[in-house]
Design a protein around this motif. Structure first.
Motif, PDB file in Angstrom:
ATOM      1  N   UNK A  51       0.909  -1.131   0.047  1.00 53.42           N
ATOM      2  CA  UNK A  51       0.049   0.005  -0.004  1.00 53.42           C
ATOM      3  C   UNK A  51       0.844   1.220   0.042  1.00 53.42           C
ATOM      4  N   UNK A  52       0.146   2.391  -0.366  1.00 57.32           N
ATOM      5  CA  UNK A  52       1.038   3.556  -0.407  1.00 57.32           C
ATOM      6  C   UNK A  52       0.210   4.680   0.600  1.00 57.32           C
ATOM      7  N   UNK A  53       0.818   5.477   1.322  1.00 53.92           N
ATOM      8  CA  UNK A  53       0.354   6.546   1.755  1.00 53.92           C
ATOM      9  C   UNK A  53       0.773   7.971   1.451  1.00 53.92           C
ATOM     10  N   UNK A  54       0.115   8.957   1.216  1.00 54.04           N
ATOM     11  CA  UNK A  54       0.582   9.930   0.672  1.00 54.04           C
ATOM     12  C   UNK A  54       0.242  11.223   1.738  1.00 54.04           C
ATOM     13  N   UNK A  55       1.377  11.988   1.830  1.00 55.08           N
ATOM     14  CA  UNK A  55       1.100  13.021   3.151  1.00 55.08           C
ATOM     15  C   UNK A  55       1.783  14.343   2.356  1.00 55.08           C
ATOM     16  N   UNK A  56       1.262  15.446   2.715  1.00 53.46           N
ATOM     17  CA  UNK A  56       1.617  16.843   2.188  1.00 53.46           C
ATOM     18  C   UNK A  56       2.247  17.543   3.582  1.00 53.46           C
ATOM     19  N   UNK A  57       3.627  17.606   3.286  1.00 55.47           N
ATOM     20  CA  UNK A  57       4.551  18.181   4.270  1.00 55.47           C
ATOM     21  C   UNK A  57       4.659  19.911   3.964  1.00 55.47           C
ATOM     22  N   UNK A  58       5.038  20.606   4.953  1.00 57.91           N
ATOM     23  CA  UNK A  58       5.422  21.990   4.749  1.00 57.91           C
ATOM     24  C   UNK A  58       6.646  22.026   4.001  1.00 57.91           C
ATOM     25  N   UNK A 102       5.705   3.888   1.515  1.00 59.22           N
ATOM     26  CA  UNK A 102       5.502   2.469   0.955  1.00 59.22           C
ATOM     27  C   UNK A 102       5.053   1.666   2.298  1.00 59.22           C
ATOM     28  N   UNK A 103       3.901   0.849   2.273  1.00 63.47           N
ATOM     29  CA  UNK A 103       3.378   0.252   3.514  1.00 63.47           C
ATOM     30  C   UNK A 103       3.355  -1.152   3.080  1.00 63.47           C
ATOM     31  N   UNK A 104       4.421  -1.940   3.569  1.00 57.79           N
ATOM     32  CA  UNK A 104       4.136  -3.576   3.307  1.00 57.79           C
ATOM     33  C   UNK A 104       2.892  -4.080   3.963  1.00 57.79           C
ATOM     34  N   UNK A 157       5.012   0.087  10.497  1.00 59.99           N
ATOM     35  CA  UNK A 157       6.371   0.812   9.952  1.00 59.99           C
ATOM     36  C   UNK A 157       6.302   0.874   8.361  1.00 59.99           C
ATOM     37  N   UNK A 158       6.650   2.072   7.746  1.00 56.33           N
ATOM     38  CA  UNK A 158       6.495   2.376   6.518  1.00 56.33           C
ATOM     39  C   UNK A 158       8.037   2.927   6.169  1.00 56.33           C
ATOM     40  N   UNK A 159       8.002   3.264   4.887  1.00 56.22           N
ATOM     41  CA  UNK A 159       9.459   3.864   4.502  1.00 56.22           C
ATOM     42  C   UNK A 159       8.926   4.678   3.325  1.00 56.22           C
TER      43      UNK A 159
END
Length: 371
Positions: free
Chosen positions: A218-225, A274-276, A252-254
Protein backbone atom coordinates in the motif's frame (compact mmCIF):
# COMPACT_ATOMS: atom_id res chain seq x y z
CA UNK A 1 12.55 59.14 95.82
CA UNK A 2 9.19 58.23 97.34
CA UNK A 3 10.27 59.48 100.80
CA UNK A 4 11.40 62.83 99.47
CA UNK A 5 8.11 63.36 97.71
CA UNK A 6 6.17 62.61 100.90
CA UNK A 7 8.33 64.97 102.92
CA UNK A 8 7.55 67.80 100.50
CA UNK A 9 3.87 67.09 100.82
CA UNK A 10 3.99 67.10 104.63
CA UNK A 11 5.68 70.50 104.77
CA UNK A 12 2.96 71.89 102.64
CA UNK A 13 0.08 73.34 104.65
CA UNK A 14 -2.57 72.30 102.19
CA UNK A 15 -3.08 68.82 103.64
CA UNK A 16 -4.35 70.36 106.92
CA UNK A 17 -7.15 72.20 105.21
CA UNK A 18 -7.85 69.64 102.43
CA UNK A 19 -7.47 66.00 103.62
CA UNK A 20 -8.83 64.61 100.29
CA UNK A 21 -6.11 66.49 98.53
CA UNK A 22 -3.57 64.72 100.71
CA UNK A 23 -4.92 61.27 99.86
CA UNK A 24 -4.95 61.99 96.09
CA UNK A 25 -1.38 63.28 96.26
CA UNK A 26 -0.20 60.16 98.12
CA UNK A 27 -1.85 57.78 95.57
CA UNK A 28 -0.45 59.69 92.61
CA UNK A 29 3.00 59.72 94.12
CA UNK A 30 2.85 55.95 94.73
CA UNK A 31 1.88 55.17 91.13
CA UNK A 32 4.58 57.49 89.79
CA UNK A 33 7.24 55.99 91.99
CA UNK A 34 6.26 52.43 91.04
CA UNK A 35 6.40 53.27 87.34
CA UNK A 36 9.79 54.93 87.65
CA UNK A 37 11.10 52.05 89.65
CA UNK A 38 9.88 49.54 87.08
CA UNK A 39 11.50 51.47 84.31
CA UNK A 40 14.73 51.56 86.11
CA UNK A 41 14.83 47.76 86.55
CA UNK A 42 14.33 46.83 82.83
CA UNK A 43 17.09 44.52 81.50
CA UNK A 44 18.46 45.91 78.19
CA UNK A 45 18.93 42.37 76.88
CA UNK A 46 15.16 41.79 77.20
CA UNK A 47 14.41 44.83 75.08
CA UNK A 48 16.26 43.35 72.06
CA UNK A 49 14.07 42.36 69.14
CA UNK A 50 12.96 38.74 68.83
CA UNK A 51 15.02 36.75 66.42
CA UNK A 52 13.44 36.02 62.89
CA UNK A 53 12.02 32.63 62.21
CA UNK A 54 14.16 30.24 60.03
CA UNK A 55 13.85 31.18 56.32
CA UNK A 56 12.17 28.52 54.13
CA UNK A 57 12.92 27.87 50.45
CA UNK A 58 10.54 27.96 47.50
CA UNK A 59 8.97 24.52 47.02
CA UNK A 60 9.92 22.98 43.65
CA UNK A 61 9.60 19.62 41.95
CA UNK A 62 12.66 18.04 40.41
CA UNK A 63 13.79 15.08 38.31
CA UNK A 64 17.15 13.58 37.59
CA UNK A 65 18.45 14.33 34.12
CA UNK A 66 18.81 11.15 32.08
CA UNK A 67 19.71 9.93 28.61
CA UNK A 68 17.55 8.27 25.98
CA UNK A 69 16.53 8.16 22.33
CA UNK A 70 14.92 11.18 20.72
CA UNK A 71 13.57 11.44 17.20
CA UNK A 72 12.51 14.44 15.20
CA UNK A 73 9.27 13.83 13.33
CA UNK A 74 6.66 15.44 11.17
CA UNK A 75 3.04 14.54 11.87
CA UNK A 76 0.38 14.19 9.19
CA UNK A 77 -2.80 12.32 8.34
CA UNK A 78 -3.35 10.15 5.30
CA UNK A 79 -5.52 7.56 3.58
CA UNK A 80 -3.99 4.20 2.61
CA UNK A 81 -4.14 3.47 -1.10
CA UNK A 82 -3.20 0.45 -3.17
CA UNK A 83 0.13 0.85 -4.92
CA UNK A 84 -1.30 -1.12 -7.85
CA UNK A 85 -4.94 -0.95 -8.89
CA UNK A 86 -6.64 -0.80 -12.25
CA UNK A 87 -9.93 -0.83 -14.12
CA UNK A 88 -10.36 -3.67 -16.58
CA UNK A 89 -11.81 -2.72 -19.97
CA UNK A 90 -12.59 -4.68 -23.14
CA UNK A 91 -10.38 -4.27 -26.21
CA UNK A 92 -12.97 -5.75 -28.55
CA UNK A 93 -16.73 -5.38 -28.84
CA UNK A 94 -19.15 -8.17 -28.09
CA UNK A 95 -21.80 -9.64 -25.82
CA UNK A 96 -20.69 -11.00 -22.44
CA UNK A 97 -21.06 -14.77 -22.66
CA UNK A 98 -19.54 -15.91 -19.36
CA UNK A 99 -18.23 -14.35 -16.12
CA UNK A 100 -15.45 -16.36 -14.45
CA UNK A 101 -14.70 -14.42 -11.23
CA UNK A 102 -16.56 -12.62 -8.48
CA UNK A 103 -15.80 -9.79 -6.04
CA UNK A 104 -13.25 -10.75 -3.42
CA UNK A 105 -11.53 -13.36 -5.61
CA UNK A 106 -7.77 -13.22 -5.94
CA UNK A 107 -6.57 -13.40 -9.55
CA UNK A 108 -3.15 -13.74 -11.11
CA UNK A 109 -1.97 -11.54 -13.94
CA UNK A 110 -3.27 -12.98 -17.21
CA UNK A 111 -6.03 -15.04 -15.60
CA UNK A 112 -9.36 -15.06 -17.55
CA UNK A 113 -12.08 -12.91 -15.98
CA UNK A 114 -14.88 -13.08 -18.58
CA UNK A 115 -15.57 -14.28 -22.13
CA UNK A 116 -17.28 -12.43 -24.96
CA UNK A 117 -19.16 -14.05 -27.83
CA UNK A 118 -16.26 -14.77 -30.22
CA UNK A 119 -17.63 -16.75 -33.17
CA UNK A 120 -17.43 -13.77 -35.53
CA UNK A 121 -13.78 -13.17 -34.63
CA UNK A 122 -13.02 -16.86 -35.15
CA UNK A 123 -14.66 -16.94 -38.57
CA UNK A 124 -12.95 -13.72 -39.63
CA UNK A 125 -9.61 -15.19 -38.63
CA UNK A 126 -10.28 -18.38 -40.61
CA UNK A 127 -11.35 -16.43 -43.68
CA UNK A 128 -8.20 -14.32 -43.72
CA UNK A 129 -6.05 -17.38 -43.05
CA UNK A 130 -7.58 -19.21 -46.02
CA UNK A 131 -7.02 -16.24 -48.31
CA UNK A 132 -3.46 -15.94 -47.12
CA UNK A 133 -2.77 -19.57 -47.89
CA UNK A 134 -3.93 -19.05 -51.50
CA UNK A 135 -1.77 -15.96 -51.92
CA UNK A 136 1.22 -17.77 -50.42
CA UNK A 137 0.88 -20.59 -52.94
CA UNK A 138 0.52 -18.12 -55.83
CA UNK A 139 3.58 -16.21 -54.58
CA UNK A 140 5.64 -19.41 -54.61
CA UNK A 141 4.71 -20.09 -58.24
CA UNK A 142 5.38 -16.49 -59.24
CA UNK A 143 8.86 -16.65 -57.75
CA UNK A 144 9.59 -19.77 -59.78
CA UNK A 145 8.39 -18.11 -62.94
CA UNK A 146 10.34 -14.98 -62.11
CA UNK A 147 13.44 -17.14 -61.93
CA UNK A 148 12.71 -18.25 -65.50
CA UNK A 149 11.97 -14.62 -66.44
CA UNK A 150 8.41 -15.55 -67.36
CA UNK A 151 6.77 -12.86 -65.13
CA UNK A 152 7.69 -9.30 -64.55
CA UNK A 153 9.18 -8.01 -61.37
CA UNK A 154 6.23 -5.65 -61.01
CA UNK A 155 3.75 -8.56 -60.84
CA UNK A 156 5.85 -10.32 -58.25
CA UNK A 157 6.05 -7.20 -56.06
CA UNK A 158 2.27 -6.65 -56.21
CA UNK A 159 1.65 -10.22 -55.10
CA UNK A 160 4.21 -9.89 -52.33
CA UNK A 161 2.47 -6.77 -51.03
CA UNK A 162 -0.86 -8.61 -51.05
CA UNK A 163 0.72 -11.42 -49.07
CA UNK A 164 2.16 -9.03 -46.47
CA UNK A 165 -1.19 -7.23 -46.03
CA UNK A 166 -3.04 -10.50 -45.46
CA UNK A 167 -0.41 -11.58 -42.94
CA UNK A 168 -0.99 -8.39 -40.97
CA UNK A 169 -4.76 -8.82 -41.17
CA UNK A 170 -4.45 -12.38 -39.90
CA UNK A 171 -2.43 -11.21 -36.90
CA UNK A 172 -5.11 -8.61 -36.08
CA UNK A 173 -7.86 -11.21 -36.45
CA UNK A 174 -6.02 -13.60 -34.16
CA UNK A 175 -5.52 -10.79 -31.63
CA UNK A 176 -9.22 -9.89 -31.71
CA UNK A 177 -10.17 -13.52 -31.25
CA UNK A 178 -7.80 -13.88 -28.29
CA UNK A 179 -9.00 -10.66 -26.67
CA UNK A 180 -12.57 -11.87 -26.65
CA UNK A 181 -11.39 -13.45 -23.40
CA UNK A 182 -11.01 -10.64 -20.83
CA UNK A 183 -7.88 -11.22 -18.73
CA UNK A 184 -6.48 -9.63 -15.57
CA UNK A 185 -3.80 -7.01 -16.35
CA UNK A 186 -2.35 -7.26 -12.81
CA UNK A 187 -2.48 -9.66 -9.89
CA UNK A 188 -4.77 -8.74 -7.02
CA UNK A 189 -8.27 -8.97 -5.61
CA UNK A 190 -11.44 -8.20 -7.51
CA UNK A 191 -12.82 -5.25 -5.57
CA UNK A 192 -15.69 -4.43 -7.96
CA UNK A 193 -17.54 -6.31 -10.70
CA UNK A 194 -19.56 -4.02 -12.93
CA UNK A 195 -20.39 -6.32 -15.84
CA UNK A 196 -23.22 -8.86 -16.12
CA UNK A 197 -23.83 -11.78 -18.43
CA UNK A 198 -25.54 -10.63 -21.63
CA UNK A 199 -24.24 -7.04 -21.49
CA UNK A 200 -23.15 -5.54 -24.79
CA UNK A 201 -19.59 -4.33 -24.45
CA UNK A 202 -17.94 -1.78 -26.72
CA UNK A 203 -14.22 -1.85 -27.37
CA UNK A 204 -12.26 0.59 -25.18
CA UNK A 205 -15.40 2.02 -23.60
CA UNK A 206 -14.83 4.19 -20.52
CA UNK A 207 -17.00 2.06 -18.26
CA UNK A 208 -14.88 -0.71 -16.78
CA UNK A 209 -15.82 -4.36 -16.37
CA UNK A 210 -13.86 -5.07 -13.16
CA UNK A 211 -11.69 -3.20 -10.67
CA UNK A 212 -8.62 -5.03 -9.39
CA UNK A 213 -6.61 -3.97 -6.34
CA UNK A 214 -3.18 -5.36 -5.50
CA UNK A 215 -2.90 -4.85 -1.74
CA UNK A 216 0.48 -6.55 -1.25
CA UNK A 217 1.98 -3.06 -0.99
CA UNK A 218 0.00 0.00 0.00
CA UNK A 219 1.00 3.62 -0.20
CA UNK A 220 0.32 6.58 2.02
CA UNK A 221 0.57 10.08 0.58
CA UNK A 222 1.25 13.01 2.92
CA UNK A 223 1.73 16.72 2.24
CA UNK A 224 4.43 18.34 4.35
CA UNK A 225 5.34 22.05 4.76
CA UNK A 226 8.04 23.32 2.46
CA UNK A 227 10.53 23.91 5.32
CA UNK A 228 10.66 20.12 5.77
CA UNK A 229 11.89 19.54 2.21
CA UNK A 230 15.57 19.57 3.14
CA UNK A 231 15.03 16.94 5.87
CA UNK A 232 13.09 14.30 3.90
CA UNK A 233 14.90 11.60 1.92
CA UNK A 234 13.96 8.34 0.26
CA UNK A 235 14.31 5.42 2.67
CA UNK A 236 13.48 7.28 5.89
CA UNK A 237 11.15 5.41 8.23
CA UNK A 238 7.72 6.44 9.44
CA UNK A 239 5.28 5.09 12.03
CA UNK A 240 1.64 4.66 11.07
CA UNK A 241 -1.14 4.62 13.65
CA UNK A 242 -4.35 3.22 12.21
CA UNK A 243 -7.67 4.47 13.50
CA UNK A 244 -9.11 0.96 13.31
CA UNK A 245 -6.26 -0.63 15.28
CA UNK A 246 -5.31 -0.53 18.94
CA UNK A 247 -3.58 2.48 20.44
CA UNK A 248 -0.30 0.57 20.83
CA UNK A 249 -0.20 -0.99 17.36
CA UNK A 250 2.24 0.68 15.01
CA UNK A 251 3.07 -0.11 11.40
CA UNK A 252 6.42 0.77 9.90
CA UNK A 253 6.53 2.41 6.48
CA UNK A 254 9.30 3.92 4.39
CA UNK A 255 9.60 6.97 2.15
CA UNK A 256 9.36 5.77 -1.46
CA UNK A 257 9.12 9.03 -3.41
CA UNK A 258 9.62 12.72 -2.62
CA UNK A 259 8.30 15.45 -4.89
CA UNK A 260 10.73 18.29 -5.53
CA UNK A 261 7.91 20.66 -6.48
CA UNK A 262 6.21 22.78 -3.81
CA UNK A 263 2.55 23.58 -4.33
CA UNK A 264 2.39 27.37 -4.43
CA UNK A 265 -1.22 27.49 -3.24
CA UNK A 266 -0.71 25.38 -0.10
CA UNK A 267 3.03 25.71 0.53
CA UNK A 268 3.41 21.93 0.80
CA UNK A 269 5.14 19.15 -1.11
CA UNK A 270 4.10 15.54 -1.69
CA UNK A 271 5.71 12.52 -0.02
CA UNK A 272 4.69 8.94 -0.84
CA UNK A 273 5.26 6.20 1.76
CA UNK A 274 5.45 2.50 0.95
CA UNK A 275 3.52 0.31 3.40
CA UNK A 276 4.20 -3.47 3.28
CA UNK A 277 1.07 -5.61 3.51
CA UNK A 278 2.00 -9.19 2.62
CA UNK A 279 -0.54 -10.65 5.06
CA UNK A 280 -3.31 -8.39 3.67
CA UNK A 281 -4.23 -7.19 7.17
CA UNK A 282 -4.55 -3.62 5.90
CA UNK A 283 -7.15 -2.37 3.48
CA UNK A 284 -7.13 0.38 0.93
CA UNK A 285 -9.09 3.38 2.20
CA UNK A 286 -8.06 3.07 5.86
CA UNK A 287 -7.31 6.31 7.74
CA UNK A 288 -3.89 6.59 9.39
CA UNK A 289 -1.82 9.09 11.35
CA UNK A 290 1.81 9.35 10.28
CA UNK A 291 4.94 10.21 12.25
CA UNK A 292 7.70 10.67 9.69
CA UNK A 293 11.09 10.52 11.41
CA UNK A 294 13.77 12.65 9.78
CA UNK A 295 16.40 12.59 12.55
CA UNK A 296 17.20 10.28 15.44
CA UNK A 297 19.77 10.27 18.24
CA UNK A 298 20.53 7.56 20.77
CA UNK A 299 21.99 8.10 24.26
CA UNK A 300 21.15 11.81 24.14
CA UNK A 301 20.63 14.03 27.21
CA UNK A 302 16.93 14.81 27.22
CA UNK A 303 14.61 16.73 29.52
CA UNK A 304 10.88 17.56 29.65
CA UNK A 305 10.17 20.50 27.37
CA UNK A 306 8.24 22.39 30.07
CA UNK A 307 11.41 22.61 32.22
CA UNK A 308 12.87 25.18 29.83
CA UNK A 309 12.53 28.89 30.65
CA UNK A 310 12.91 31.25 27.72
CA UNK A 311 14.32 34.70 28.48
CA UNK A 312 15.38 37.24 25.84
CA UNK A 313 15.45 34.68 23.03
CA UNK A 314 17.65 32.35 25.10
CA UNK A 315 16.86 29.04 26.77
CA UNK A 316 17.57 28.38 30.44
CA UNK A 317 16.90 25.68 33.00
CA UNK A 318 17.19 25.69 36.78
CA UNK A 319 19.12 23.02 38.63
CA UNK A 320 19.44 22.53 42.38
CA UNK A 321 22.86 22.89 43.99
CA UNK A 322 23.24 23.05 47.80
CA UNK A 323 19.53 23.83 48.22
CA UNK A 324 19.75 26.77 45.85
CA UNK A 325 18.41 27.21 42.33
CA UNK A 326 21.06 27.87 39.74
CA UNK A 327 20.07 29.18 36.34
CA UNK A 328 21.93 27.38 33.53
CA UNK A 329 21.86 28.41 29.84
CA UNK A 330 21.27 25.45 27.50
CA UNK A 331 21.24 24.71 23.79
CA UNK A 332 18.54 22.40 22.52
CA UNK A 333 18.25 19.98 19.61
CA UNK A 334 15.60 17.45 18.63
CA UNK A 335 12.10 17.64 20.13
CA UNK A 336 9.76 14.65 20.37
CA UNK A 337 6.58 13.95 22.34
CA UNK A 338 7.31 16.38 25.17
CA UNK A 339 11.05 15.63 25.30
CA UNK A 340 13.83 18.00 24.28
CA UNK A 341 17.43 17.08 23.56
CA UNK A 342 19.98 19.27 25.39
CA UNK A 343 23.16 19.52 23.36
CA UNK A 344 25.08 21.99 25.55
CA UNK A 345 24.83 23.10 29.18
CA UNK A 346 23.41 20.17 31.13
CA UNK A 347 24.98 16.97 32.42
CA UNK A 348 23.38 13.64 33.18
CA UNK A 349 22.09 13.10 36.74
CA UNK A 350 21.74 16.84 37.43
CA UNK A 351 18.77 17.68 39.66
CA UNK A 352 16.51 19.55 37.26
CA UNK A 353 13.63 21.76 38.45
CA UNK A 354 10.52 20.97 36.42
CA UNK A 355 7.83 22.73 38.47
CA UNK A 356 8.10 26.21 39.96
CA UNK A 357 11.04 27.33 37.85
CA UNK A 358 9.19 30.15 36.10
CA UNK A 359 9.13 32.32 39.24
CA UNK A 360 12.64 31.53 40.51
CA UNK A 361 15.60 33.83 40.70
CA UNK A 362 19.20 32.75 40.42
CA UNK A 363 20.58 31.42 43.74
CA UNK A 364 17.12 31.46 45.31
CA UNK A 365 16.69 29.09 48.27
CA UNK A 366 14.50 26.12 47.32
CA UNK A 367 12.84 23.20 49.02
CA UNK A 368 13.13 20.12 46.81
CA UNK A 369 10.35 17.64 46.23
CA UNK A 370 11.62 14.84 43.99
CA UNK A 371 9.12 13.18 41.63
Amino acid sequence: MFNQIMENIMHSGNFRTHPKTLLLAIFTTFVLATTLSGCGNVNPSEVAAKPDETERGVPVETVRVGKGTVRASFQASTILEAEEETDVIARVSGIVEDILVEEGDYVEQGQPLARLESSRYRLSREQIAAELRGVSQELTRMRQLAGQQMVSTEQLERLQSRHDALSAQLQIAELDYAEAVIRAPISGHISERYVKTGNMIQAYQQKSLFHIVNANTLRATVNLPEHALRNIEVGQQADLQLQASGANEHITAAVARVSTVVDASSGTFRVVLSVPNENHALRSGMFARVNLHYAQKHDAVRIPHHAIVRVDQSNYVFVVHENKAQRVPVSTGIRENGWVEVTVGLAEHALLIVTGQNTLRNNALVEVVEL
